[in-house]
Design an enzyme around this catalytic site. Structure first.
Site, short mmCIF file in Angstrom:
data_model
loop_
_atom_site.label_atom_id
_atom_site.label_comp_id
_atom_site.label_asym_id
_atom_site.label_seq_id
_atom_site.Cartn_x
_atom_site.Cartn_y
_atom_site.Cartn_z
N GLU A 118 -4.15 7.90 -7.31
CA GLU A 118 -2.81 7.41 -7.59
C GLU A 118 -1.96 8.62 -7.96
OE1 GLU A 118 -5.52 3.99 -8.52
OE2 GLU A 118 -5.43 5.97 -9.42
N TYR A 130 -1.14 16.05 -0.84
CA TYR A 130 -2.18 15.09 -0.46
C TYR A 130 -2.07 14.71 1.01
CZ TYR A 130 -2.65 14.76 -5.55
OH TYR A 130 -2.81 15.05 -6.87
#
Length: 157
Positions: A118, A130
Protein backbone atom coordinates in the site's frame (compact mmCIF):
# COMPACT_ATOMS: atom_id res chain seq x y z
CA UNK A 1 19.27 -13.36 0.55
CA UNK A 2 20.53 -11.91 -2.70
CA UNK A 3 23.32 -9.46 -1.98
CA UNK A 4 24.41 -6.57 -4.17
CA UNK A 5 27.93 -5.88 -2.99
CA UNK A 6 28.86 -3.09 -5.39
CA UNK A 7 25.66 -1.64 -6.75
CA UNK A 8 26.23 1.79 -8.28
CA UNK A 9 23.92 4.50 -7.03
CA UNK A 10 24.65 7.73 -8.87
CA UNK A 11 27.60 9.41 -7.15
CA UNK A 12 27.79 6.84 -4.35
CA UNK A 13 30.91 4.72 -4.68
CA UNK A 14 29.54 1.58 -3.06
CA UNK A 15 26.13 0.57 -1.79
CA UNK A 16 25.51 -2.77 -0.09
CA UNK A 17 21.97 -4.17 -0.06
CA UNK A 18 21.64 -7.13 2.27
CA UNK A 19 19.39 -8.94 4.71
CA UNK A 20 19.02 -6.97 7.92
CA UNK A 21 20.62 -8.17 11.14
CA UNK A 22 19.47 -7.51 14.72
CA UNK A 23 22.36 -5.04 15.04
CA UNK A 24 20.62 -2.88 12.39
CA UNK A 25 17.54 -2.36 14.55
CA UNK A 26 18.52 1.01 16.03
CA UNK A 27 19.29 2.54 12.64
CA UNK A 28 16.08 1.11 11.15
CA UNK A 29 14.08 2.58 14.05
CA UNK A 30 15.76 5.97 13.47
CA UNK A 31 14.86 5.86 9.77
CA UNK A 32 11.29 4.93 10.64
CA UNK A 33 10.96 8.07 12.79
CA UNK A 34 12.62 10.30 10.18
CA UNK A 35 10.58 8.99 7.25
CA UNK A 36 7.04 8.42 8.51
CA UNK A 37 4.45 10.60 10.22
CA UNK A 38 3.16 7.57 12.17
CA UNK A 39 6.29 5.43 12.64
CA UNK A 40 6.36 1.91 14.02
CA UNK A 41 7.79 1.88 17.53
CA UNK A 42 11.24 0.44 18.14
CA UNK A 43 9.54 -2.38 20.10
CA UNK A 44 7.20 -3.20 17.20
CA UNK A 45 10.13 -3.26 14.78
CA UNK A 46 12.14 -5.46 17.13
CA UNK A 47 9.27 -7.91 17.49
CA UNK A 48 8.70 -7.99 13.74
CA UNK A 49 12.39 -8.39 12.87
CA UNK A 50 13.31 -10.95 15.53
CA UNK A 51 10.17 -12.82 16.61
CA UNK A 52 7.99 -12.89 13.50
CA UNK A 53 8.97 -15.95 11.45
CA UNK A 54 7.05 -14.57 8.42
CA UNK A 55 9.02 -11.32 8.41
CA UNK A 56 12.13 -10.31 6.46
CA UNK A 57 14.01 -7.03 6.39
CA UNK A 58 16.45 -5.72 3.80
CA UNK A 59 18.81 -2.81 4.41
CA UNK A 60 20.83 -0.56 2.14
CA UNK A 61 24.18 0.27 3.71
CA UNK A 62 26.57 3.00 2.65
CA UNK A 63 29.91 3.53 4.38
CA UNK A 64 28.78 1.35 7.29
CA UNK A 65 25.53 3.27 7.81
CA UNK A 66 22.00 1.99 7.14
CA UNK A 67 20.50 4.54 4.73
CA UNK A 68 17.40 2.63 3.67
CA UNK A 69 15.36 -0.45 4.45
CA UNK A 70 12.35 -2.56 3.54
CA UNK A 71 10.28 -4.88 5.68
CA UNK A 72 7.93 -7.50 4.27
CA UNK A 73 6.00 -10.60 5.29
CA UNK A 74 5.85 -13.95 3.52
CA UNK A 75 2.17 -14.86 3.58
CA UNK A 76 1.61 -18.11 1.66
CA UNK A 77 4.35 -17.25 -0.86
CA UNK A 78 3.09 -13.72 -1.39
CA UNK A 79 5.29 -10.87 -0.23
CA UNK A 80 3.38 -8.17 1.65
CA UNK A 81 5.54 -5.06 1.95
CA UNK A 82 5.12 -3.19 5.24
CA UNK A 83 7.54 -0.31 4.84
CA UNK A 84 10.12 1.04 2.44
CA UNK A 85 12.21 3.96 3.66
CA UNK A 86 15.26 5.85 2.45
CA UNK A 87 16.93 8.49 4.59
CA UNK A 88 15.99 12.00 3.43
CA UNK A 89 19.75 12.68 3.19
CA UNK A 90 20.16 9.90 0.60
CA UNK A 91 17.05 10.21 -1.57
CA UNK A 92 17.16 10.46 -5.37
CA UNK A 93 20.31 8.32 -5.53
CA UNK A 94 18.50 5.14 -6.67
CA UNK A 95 18.77 3.49 -3.25
CA UNK A 96 15.05 2.68 -3.27
CA UNK A 97 15.52 1.04 -6.66
CA UNK A 98 18.42 -1.05 -5.35
CA UNK A 99 16.33 -2.20 -2.38
CA UNK A 100 13.31 -3.09 -4.52
CA UNK A 101 15.49 -4.85 -7.09
CA UNK A 102 17.07 -7.00 -4.35
CA UNK A 103 13.65 -7.70 -2.83
CA UNK A 104 12.21 -8.84 -6.18
CA UNK A 105 15.21 -11.08 -6.90
CA UNK A 106 14.74 -12.67 -3.47
CA UNK A 107 11.03 -13.21 -4.20
CA UNK A 108 11.74 -14.73 -7.61
CA UNK A 109 14.46 -17.03 -6.25
CA UNK A 110 12.23 -18.19 -3.38
CA UNK A 111 9.08 -19.03 -5.33
CA UNK A 112 6.90 -16.08 -4.42
CA UNK A 113 4.09 -15.66 -6.91
CA UNK A 114 3.11 -12.09 -6.09
CA UNK A 115 4.15 -8.97 -4.24
CA UNK A 116 1.83 -6.34 -2.82
CA UNK A 117 2.00 -3.06 -0.95
CA UNK A 118 0.00 0.00 0.00
CA UNK A 119 1.22 3.50 -0.75
CA UNK A 120 -0.27 6.91 -0.04
CA UNK A 121 -2.25 8.11 -3.06
CA UNK A 122 -0.34 11.42 -2.80
CA UNK A 123 3.10 9.76 -2.93
CA UNK A 124 3.63 10.00 -6.68
CA UNK A 125 7.44 9.46 -6.52
CA UNK A 126 6.94 6.11 -4.74
CA UNK A 127 4.09 5.11 -7.05
CA UNK A 128 6.30 5.83 -10.07
CA UNK A 129 9.12 3.77 -8.58
CA UNK A 130 6.83 0.81 -7.92
CA UNK A 131 5.37 1.04 -11.43
CA UNK A 132 8.92 0.98 -12.83
CA UNK A 133 9.28 -2.46 -11.23
CA UNK A 134 5.99 -3.80 -12.59
CA UNK A 135 3.61 -3.03 -9.74
CA UNK A 136 0.11 -2.13 -10.90
CA UNK A 137 -2.82 -0.42 -9.23
CA UNK A 138 -5.29 -2.96 -7.84
CA UNK A 139 -7.59 -0.84 -5.72
CA UNK A 140 -7.85 1.77 -2.99
CA UNK A 141 -8.13 1.43 0.79
CA UNK A 142 -10.17 4.47 1.87
CA UNK A 143 -8.86 6.27 4.97
CA UNK A 144 -6.05 3.73 5.43
CA UNK A 145 -3.55 6.11 7.01
CA UNK A 146 -3.86 7.70 10.45
CA UNK A 147 -4.48 11.12 8.93
CA UNK A 148 -7.34 9.73 6.81
CA UNK A 149 -5.48 9.60 3.49
CA UNK A 150 -6.34 6.74 1.16
CA UNK A 151 -3.87 4.04 0.22
CA UNK A 152 -3.35 2.78 -3.29
CA UNK A 153 -3.08 -1.02 -3.32
CA UNK A 154 -0.47 -2.22 -5.78
CA UNK A 155 0.38 -5.76 -6.93
CA UNK A 156 3.12 -7.32 -9.00
CA UNK A 157 2.49 -10.88 -10.21
Amino acid sequence: MVELTKARADNMAELIVREARPADLEEIAELEVRCFSAPWSREALEHDMISNAMSKYIVAEFEGKVVGYMGFWNIVNEAHVNNVAVSPDYRRLHIGSAIIDTFLKFCDENGFYGETLEVRVSNSPAIGLYEKFGFEEAGVRPGYYEDGEDALIMWRN
